[in-house]
Design a protein around this motif. Sequence first.
Motif, PDB file in Angstrom:
ATOM      1  N   GLN A   1      -2.313  -6.119  -7.832  1.00  0.00           N
ATOM      2  CA  GLN A   1      -2.198  -6.774  -6.524  1.00  0.00           C
ATOM      3  C   GLN A   1      -2.592  -5.764  -5.462  1.00  0.00           C
ATOM      4  O   GLN A   1      -1.987  -4.687  -5.359  1.00  0.00           O
TER       5      GLN A   1
ATOM      6  N   ASN B   1      -2.339  -5.683  -2.169  1.00  0.00           N
ATOM      7  CA  ASN B   1      -1.300  -5.399  -1.176  1.00  0.00           C
ATOM      8  C   ASN B   1      -0.314  -6.553  -1.164  1.00  0.00           C
ATOM      9  O   ASN B   1      -0.448  -7.519  -1.922  1.00  0.00           O
ATOM     10  N   GLY B   2       0.680  -6.451  -0.275  1.00  0.00           N
ATOM     11  CA  GLY B   2       1.722  -7.463  -0.232  1.00  0.00           C
ATOM     12  C   GLY B   2       1.254  -8.838   0.193  1.00  0.00           C
ATOM     13  O   GLY B   2       1.914  -9.837  -0.091  1.00  0.00           O
ATOM     14  N   ASN B   3       0.120  -8.913   0.873  1.00  0.00           N
ATOM     15  CA  ASN B   3      -0.393 -10.196   1.359  1.00  0.00           C
ATOM     16  C   ASN B   3      -1.424 -10.823   0.430  1.00  0.00           C
ATOM     17  O   ASN B   3      -1.753 -11.998   0.569  1.00  0.00           O
ATOM     18  N   ALA B   4      -1.941 -10.039  -0.496  1.00  0.00           N
ATOM     19  CA  ALA B   4      -2.982 -10.530  -1.397  1.00  0.00           C
ATOM     20  C   ALA B   4      -2.367 -11.222  -2.613  1.00  0.00           C
ATOM     21  O   ALA B   4      -1.216 -10.977  -2.972  1.00  0.00           O
TER      22      ALA B   4
END
Length: 250
Positions: free
Chosen positions: A10, A12-15
């Motif tokens: 992943q 980042n946290g938004n992806a």
Amino acid sequence: MKINLKVWRQKNGNAAGKLVDYKLDNISPDMSFLEMFDVLNDELMHKGEEPVAFDHDCREGICGMCSMYINGRAHGPQTGATTCQLHMRSFADGDTIIVEPWRARAFPVIKDLMVDRSAFDRVVQSGGYVSVNTGSARDANETLIPRTIADEAMDAAQCIGCGACVAACKNASAMLFVAAKVSHLAVLPQGQAEASIRAERMVAQMDAEGFGACSFTGACSVECPKSISLDHIARLNREYLGAKITSEAV
């Protein structure tokens, strides 16, 4: 050993994230699980690919940084051990191993297998401390502590804040972590100065961080690498109830 890996990737946290397949050959059964990931990352970098991000530091089961959800268990199949203490001899040649990050709303993914566990820091800052007078060190034997009390405090103080208890709980509860941090101070005379407010403040901060309620299944204690007892949750409940009654009476 030949190992088939399915690793959560992943950006980042938004992806959006997904499991990615990797195959490793010539893995020594004497390698630690993190050393196996070092081999994987070396191969990825030689291919010009992005290495897998994962937390680690001491690699001795002390710091609490390593945090992998391995084949559906926090820290993997070995009971009473952290990910860095897990060795590849715990798996068989040709095994498929699924590796994911901790799953909890309060532990958002930073990248790949790394999660943000700063919520734990804020819980401790809310009340996990004692008041002391600064100056020269006091004699170690000035305050006598019975051996049974010292052992009980030490049992709770072993908590390394890795977050396995949260990852193992179906409600993502941090009750065992908070209980350990409250309990090791609650039983000692040095922790009495803040006793009336400690549990109340730490539980309130735990709730504010988005951790769930205790599930009463005991999975937290089973998966805890330090095997911290559920007895400490019972003490936390007593401390919290006492604090609420005291505050309402005042």
